[in-house]
Design a protein around this motif. Structure first.
Motif: not given
Length: 474
Positions: A243-247, A308-310, A324-325, A382-384
């Motif tokens: 998720g991190y790398d995609l975003a 994300v789904e794709i 993600f956000p 992610a928050w950090a």
């Protein structure tokens, strides 16, 4: 010139970025989360070693190549000698570490990591050479070939059951073959010869503080995976990294493309027209960076369910959507800091101040990760990351304005917020009109892009309206 070079580098870096999208889709489907987690740990470890050991040399090449273009072979000979003087002892130390590591699986992965480190460092040095020489076509050939080969070789090996080593071997092969195909000729006639003490001192004085800064930035963007592995497990690393790398990496790719074109223009303006000319160029560069970061981030968040789904495999999706956000906007803030605020220290040759901003961010990130991960898992990480980048960006903006005369922030932020709100909102509305994932993504992407471009023209971002009216009068 900025817009034209940005378009060149969009092709040179954008197409490989699309291949990296495909690679993420392939590996999150062919590797189990724990295997992807081990691969992610290797990548982040190699990235840290690369930054600490070799980043300074790439920065020196990018900053001073133009000033030494009249004695090119001599200058590159010094660069080559410095690279070899680091690479040889690093190889010995890495091999020794691999041999004494107690886990047989990680012994093998560490051996591959040493090879990947050397291949990646040398390849990226060649990318810096192409960038410093303002050769976007060569840059595109190198990066495009590497991206394509890495997914073909790595994906094939993953399908054969090589596990975490598959994408690592794919990267090693891709780096090597890409250089052999397109990079070797730049070093013809170059013989390694260490630069003189005065030159070396000035290069180290410029590059080492930036190296520390980049290493501290790695702590913000990469140490979370090590902490997740320590506090949770390798599977959690895998789902977080996907998720991190995609975003993060996707948005940073867009901003890096702009900076790849923009930074040499700012250096050129400074060398030939002084600080006033550089400030004018930074005004154009910065406006484009702010708009791309904020509008791109807004659009990306609006289309997150479809993207994300794709792209992401089924086992990784729920975790990817959760972070993600937060990671997207962390990437936006990180890009604005690195590609606008931090340029004040680079152009003002006061890179030591970047160490302070990086240290504050790194310390904040480590403390927040340790506090938040046990209670909130990967969402806490992610928050950090977002909080650390916000802190470092604010500090960089304040200190940088005292080092170099930077353009006013008000117009940049105002235009970016307007364009980001319009393009992101329209993309979300358009995507919601379709139940099909692909239809929603395409319609949202097209609608958001069109609205964003029109808004850029109306607000004359980076002087685009004036340039078009000049080229096409009437």
């Amino acid at each position: 010139m900025l817009l034209r070079h940005t378009l060149y580098y969009f092709t040179a870096r954008g197409l490989p970025g699309l291949v990296n999208f495909a690679a993420l889709a392939v590996f999150t489907r062919l590797l189990a989360p724990e295997e992807f987690g081990r691969y992610a740990l290797v990548v982040v470890g190699v990235g840290l070693a690369n930054v600490i050991l070799f980043q300074w040399l790439r920065l020196v090449l990018a900053r001073f190549y133009q000033a030494n273009r009249h004695c090119r072979e001599q200058y590159l000979g010094g660069v080559l000698a410095l690279f070899l003087s680091v690479a040889v002892p690093v190889t010995g130390a890495g091999l020794l570490l691999a041999m004494v590591w107690p886990d047989p699986l990680w012994q093998y992965l560490l051996l591959l990591s040493v090879i990947l480190l050397l291949a990646q460092a040398w390849f990226e040095l060649n990318l810096s050479l192409a960038q410093a020489g303002v050769q976007p076509i060569l840059y595109g050939k190198l990066s495009g070939t590497k991206a394509a080969l890495s997914i073909v070789v790595g994906g094939s090996l993953a399908a054969l059951g090589w596990g975490a080593s598959a994408p690592i071997v794919g990267l090693i092969v891709a780096h090597a073959l890409s250089f052999i195909a397109f990079g070797w000729f730049a070093w013809r006639g170059v013989k390694p010869s260490l630069p003189g003490n005065d030159v070396l001192k000035s290069q180290l004085g410029y590059g080492l503080p930036l190296t520390v800064t980049f290493a501290l930035s790695w702590v913000v963007s990469g140490s979370d995976r090590l902490l997740i592995a320590w506090l949770l497990d390798e599977r959690s690393v895998g789902v977080y990294a996907a998720g991190y790398d995609l975003a993060f990496q996707t948005l940073m790719l867009v901003l890096t493309i702009i900076n790849t074109a923009a930074f040499p223009l700012a250096v050129k303006a400074l060398e030939r027209g002084g600080a006033p000319a550089a400030r004018r160029q930074l005004g154009e560069n910065g406006q484009l960076i702010f708009v791309a970061a904020i509008a791109g981030g807004s659009g990306f968040v609006a289309l997150a369910p479809q993207v994300v789904e794709i792209v992401i495999g089924a086992e990784f999706r729920s975790a990817a959507l959760a972070i993600f956000p937060w990671v997207v906007f962390a990437g936006a803030i990180a890009g604005i800091k690195a590609f606008h605020f931090d340029l004040a220290f680079q152009l003002g040759v006061a890179s030591r101040w970047l160490v302070l901003t990086g240290a504050v961010a790194a310390l904040s990130n480590l403390v927040l990760n340790i506090l938040l991960i046990p209670s909130f898992g990967i969402l806490g990480a992610a928050w950090a990351t977002l909080a650390a980048f916000v802190i470092s960006a604010l500090l960089s903006a304040v200190l940088g304005s005292r080092v170099f005369d930077m353009p006013s922030l008000g117009p940049m932020i105002g235009r970016a917020l307007v364009i980001g709100g319009l393009s992101g909102g329209v993309a979300w509305l358009a995507a919601g009109q379709f139940t099909s994932v692909w239809s929603g993504l395409v319609s949202g992407l097209l609608a958001g892009t069109v609205v964003g471009l029109v808004a850029c023209w109306l607000l004359n971002v980076a002087g685009v309206r004036a340039r078009l009216q000049h080229r096409f009068p009437g």
